[in-house]
Design a protein around this motif. Sequence first.
Motif, mmCIF file in Angstrom:
data_model
loop_
_atom_site.group_PDB
_atom_site.id
_atom_site.type_symbol
_atom_site.label_atom_id
_atom_site.label_comp_id
_atom_site.label_asym_id
_atom_site.label_seq_id
_atom_site.Cartn_x
_atom_site.Cartn_y
_atom_site.Cartn_z
ATOM 1 N N SER A 122 0.798 -1.162 0.358
ATOM 2 C CA SER A 122 -0.184 -0.162 0.268
ATOM 3 C C SER A 122 0.960 1.031 -0.109
ATOM 4 C CB SER A 122 -0.780 0.339 1.007
ATOM 5 O OG SER A 122 -1.059 0.987 1.765
ATOM 6 N N ILE A 123 0.442 1.935 -1.096
ATOM 7 C CA ILE A 123 1.207 3.799 -0.816
ATOM 8 C C ILE A 123 0.926 4.532 -0.495
ATOM 9 C CG2 ILE A 123 3.433 5.334 -2.383
ATOM 10 C CD1 ILE A 123 3.790 1.867 -4.210
ATOM 11 N N GLY A 169 -0.773 -2.642 -4.627
ATOM 12 C CA GLY A 169 -0.599 -3.160 -5.681
ATOM 13 C C GLY A 169 0.236 -4.497 -5.419
ATOM 14 N N GLU A 170 1.263 -5.034 -6.261
ATOM 15 C CA GLU A 170 2.331 -6.176 -6.206
ATOM 16 C C GLU A 170 3.662 -5.883 -6.376
ATOM 17 O OE1 GLU A 170 0.408 -8.590 -4.689
ATOM 18 O OE2 GLU A 170 1.600 -10.354 -4.807
ATOM 19 N N ASP A 218 10.309 -4.272 -9.542
ATOM 20 C CA ASP A 218 9.393 -3.444 -10.055
ATOM 21 C C ASP A 218 8.204 -3.375 -9.509
ATOM 22 O OD1 ASP A 218 7.740 -1.849 -11.618
ATOM 23 O OD2 ASP A 218 9.019 -2.887 -13.533
ATOM 24 N N VAL A 219 6.590 -2.492 -9.793
ATOM 25 C CA VAL A 219 5.471 -2.739 -9.204
ATOM 26 C C VAL A 219 4.028 -2.744 -10.258
ATOM 27 C CG1 VAL A 219 5.231 -0.516 -8.755
ATOM 28 C CG2 VAL A 219 3.931 -1.786 -7.006
ATOM 29 N N PHE A 220 3.499 -3.227 -10.184
ATOM 30 C CA PHE A 220 1.899 -3.423 -10.903
ATOM 31 C C PHE A 220 0.784 -3.434 -9.959
ATOM 32 C CE2 PHE A 220 3.587 -6.260 -14.189
ATOM 33 C CZ PHE A 220 3.654 -5.735 -15.194
ATOM 34 N N LEU A 221 -0.164 -1.774 -9.594
ATOM 35 C CA LEU A 221 -0.771 -1.228 -9.068
ATOM 36 C C LEU A 221 -2.027 -1.962 -9.799
ATOM 37 C CD1 LEU A 221 1.175 2.206 -8.945
ATOM 38 C CD2 LEU A 221 1.025 0.094 -7.229
ATOM 39 N N LYS A 248 2.525 3.336 -12.017
ATOM 40 C CA LYS A 248 2.105 1.239 -13.652
ATOM 41 C C LYS A 248 1.324 0.646 -13.000
ATOM 42 C CE LYS A 248 5.825 -1.643 -15.041
ATOM 43 N NZ LYS A 248 6.826 -1.479 -15.420
ATOM 44 N N VAL A 249 0.402 0.300 -14.549
ATOM 45 C CA VAL A 249 -0.630 -0.827 -13.944
ATOM 46 C C VAL A 249 -0.777 -1.641 -15.136
ATOM 47 C CG1 VAL A 249 -2.599 0.144 -13.511
ATOM 48 C CG2 VAL A 249 -1.648 -0.653 -16.049
#
Length: 327
Positions: A122-123, A169-170, A218-221, A248-249
Amino acid sequence: MSEQHDLDRLNELVALLNQYAHEYYTLDQPSVTDSEYDALYQELVHLEATYPEAISPESPTQRVGDTTDSAFEKVTHTTPMLSLSNGFNKEDIERFTQNVEKELGHDVDYVCELKIDGLSVSITYEDGKYVRAATRGTGEIGENITKNVKTIDSVPKQLDEPLDIEVRGEIFMPKASFARLNAVREEAGQPPFANPRNAAAGSIRQLNPKVTAQRQLDVFLYSGVFGDDIPIHSQADLFRKFPEYHFKVNPLFEVCHNSDEIWNYIERMSEQRHDLDYEIDGIVIKVSDFTNQQALGRTVKAPKWAIAYKFPAEEVETTIHDIEWTV
Ligand code: NAD
């Protein structure tokens, strides 16, 4: 089998799965594979359905994650970070869409997306500034990983607009970064990480953010907590709008209208998954419209408006029993 035998097994499974959850979530050192864990979890689900009076609040079916007894500062989530109910075949998906449509009394749009095999984050942004990041933890209380997440290039540190928003996200480690990291570790005589998920979790839950910075995460939200000032009213809106805010999705989402379309997506992605440069462990199917999501509500640990289809275990699954761990 006698009732006493079943109840003994039920208690044994609660203790065993809680131990595995602690190894996986807190120590980042799982001693069994995810499919072994999932099989024991399903056995527990069936026993608890037969003996509902034996369900304890300590059961992993009643809780998210693990206790947060690590050295990290704690963060209380404004809205709980939940888990997901699981499905394993087409019948489970059909049952999910039937229940949703029966409950709501009408058809709905679903968004299908990849289930990224990493760890949830969570950001929080205040006035457009990056202020805080936390793990999911128990779902209610997470660990403060603000400095570590700040090292991830794809996480914006300053938004163009002065928004108050929490995005979720992850965090994951791309396959190429994972291979490089393990090669370096082996050369240095260190034990390799078992898989990119554990490498990502071990890298983010570092007390020294300089180590995290070297790990090429890296991250995908895929979700958020925000007010009416942000014009996002459905999961489909969210995927279209997030990139405008530089969130970023994953681009491989699709809107589906029924279980056949959902299954077709699952079959296509099951084929494509090996060509992706990150690991996925399933497909997440969500009711798109937020008003419909709210109407459906949640169980004790998962929203009723979503389900995670889990891929079957691969024949050549990494065995993790013999791998030593240092993070
Ligand atoms: P889950 O992994 O089944 O699903 C919930 C999680 O999926 C979310 O919290 C989120 O982090 C993630 N996710 C990835 N992509 C997403 C997307 N597009 N949309 C929404 N969420 C997305 O549930 P869980 O409670 O995190 O963990 C249970 C699973 O963890 C088990 O099924 C097992 O596979 C694994 N586990 C393994 C061990 C072990 O010892 N090997 C122990 C505990 C748990």
